[in-house]
Design a protein around this motif. Sequence first.
Motif, short mmCIF file in Angstrom:
data_model
loop_
_atom_site.label_atom_id
_atom_site.label_comp_id
_atom_site.label_asym_id
_atom_site.label_seq_id
_atom_site.Cartn_x
_atom_site.Cartn_y
_atom_site.Cartn_z
N LEU A 86 0.90 -0.69 -0.17
CA LEU A 86 0.24 0.01 -0.20
C LEU A 86 0.68 1.06 0.46
O LEU A 86 0.84 2.53 -0.83
CB LEU A 86 -0.55 0.06 1.18
N LEU A 116 -4.46 -3.29 -4.28
CA LEU A 116 -5.41 -2.90 -3.28
C LEU A 116 -6.05 -4.69 -2.79
O LEU A 116 -6.67 -4.42 -1.43
CB LEU A 116 -6.24 -2.57 -3.13
N VAL A 117 -6.48 -5.03 -3.53
CA VAL A 117 -7.18 -6.46 -3.26
C VAL A 117 -6.19 -7.00 -2.18
O VAL A 117 -6.25 -7.61 -1.31
CB VAL A 117 -7.52 -6.66 -4.19
N SER A 130 -3.61 -5.68 0.22
CA SER A 130 -3.53 -5.68 0.91
C SER A 130 -4.17 -5.19 2.12
O SER A 130 -4.37 -5.59 2.76
CB SER A 130 -2.87 -3.89 0.33
N ALA A 131 -6.21 -5.01 1.15
CA ALA A 131 -7.38 -5.55 2.53
C ALA A 131 -7.36 -6.52 2.35
O ALA A 131 -7.74 -7.33 3.60
CB ALA A 131 -8.57 -4.77 0.87
N THR A 188 -7.71 -7.73 6.47
CA THR A 188 -7.95 -7.87 6.62
C THR A 188 -7.60 -8.49 8.18
O THR A 188 -8.70 -8.79 9.50
CB THR A 188 -8.38 -9.09 5.97
#
Length: 278
Positions: free
Chosen positions: A98, A121-122, A124-125, A129
Amino acid sequence: MPLDVLFLVLFGAALHATWNALVKSGTDKSLDAAMVSLGGGVIGLAFLPLVPMPQPAAWPFILTSTFLQFAYFQLVAAAYRTGDIGLVYPLMRGTPPLLIAMTSGVILGEHLTSMAMVGVLVISAGVLTLALEARHGSRRAIAYAFANAVVIAGYTFVDGAGARVSGNAVSYTLWLSLPTPVLLFAWAILRRGTRPVWNHVRRNWARGLLGGAGSIASYGLALWAMTRAPVATVAALRETAILFALLISVFILKEKAGIWRYVAGSVIACGVLVLKLA
């Protein structure tokens, strides 16, 4: 991203998770981290005659990265003394993509495509989590993990640029492997004395050599990939090591994993697919 780059970075990610598990499972996290660095240096020294010297422009990058790597290994040891690998490792490794994606345009002049940015972004998301499980972990361990994330982002930028100007990413990696263990062991001897450090080296040299091989191979593959693809994309893809770390933490280290770790792993896998499609 070319398919060969994708698979080699994934292989490097598996190696990275493995050597981190070796440090986590050791009896002395600081000296075990130093042993991994030393193992990488020994292997690097053995292969130096086979590669050309880096270009002169690369040496300031190697020097800067040496001190960042020293900080990295210290923070790795501190994080593993206070937290599980299944929690600490994802937080430590998942935040840098990120940071890198948000700043690579300014620092390196690299601008990701929309699809590649979505992939970053996915991933890192998925990693972040795991913060939903942070309430079950040590606050100090989480603090060490996030501090190390900043260090990781820093040396990724330095080494991504350094590998490009060096003329040979493998040569850059091998030379980089030499000064860091010198700093780590000098620091250890200063704090503990020569005899305890030497006794640990004598008892754990095989662990250090194995971990060092995984460490230098993993990072060398990542730096080579950064000469073929954007730094931010490679940095994000490399964090799929978190999936391997999760498997190691559950099936080998026997750590308990909550539902959010599995959810995060699934999201990270989706992010890898998006990066490939980008």
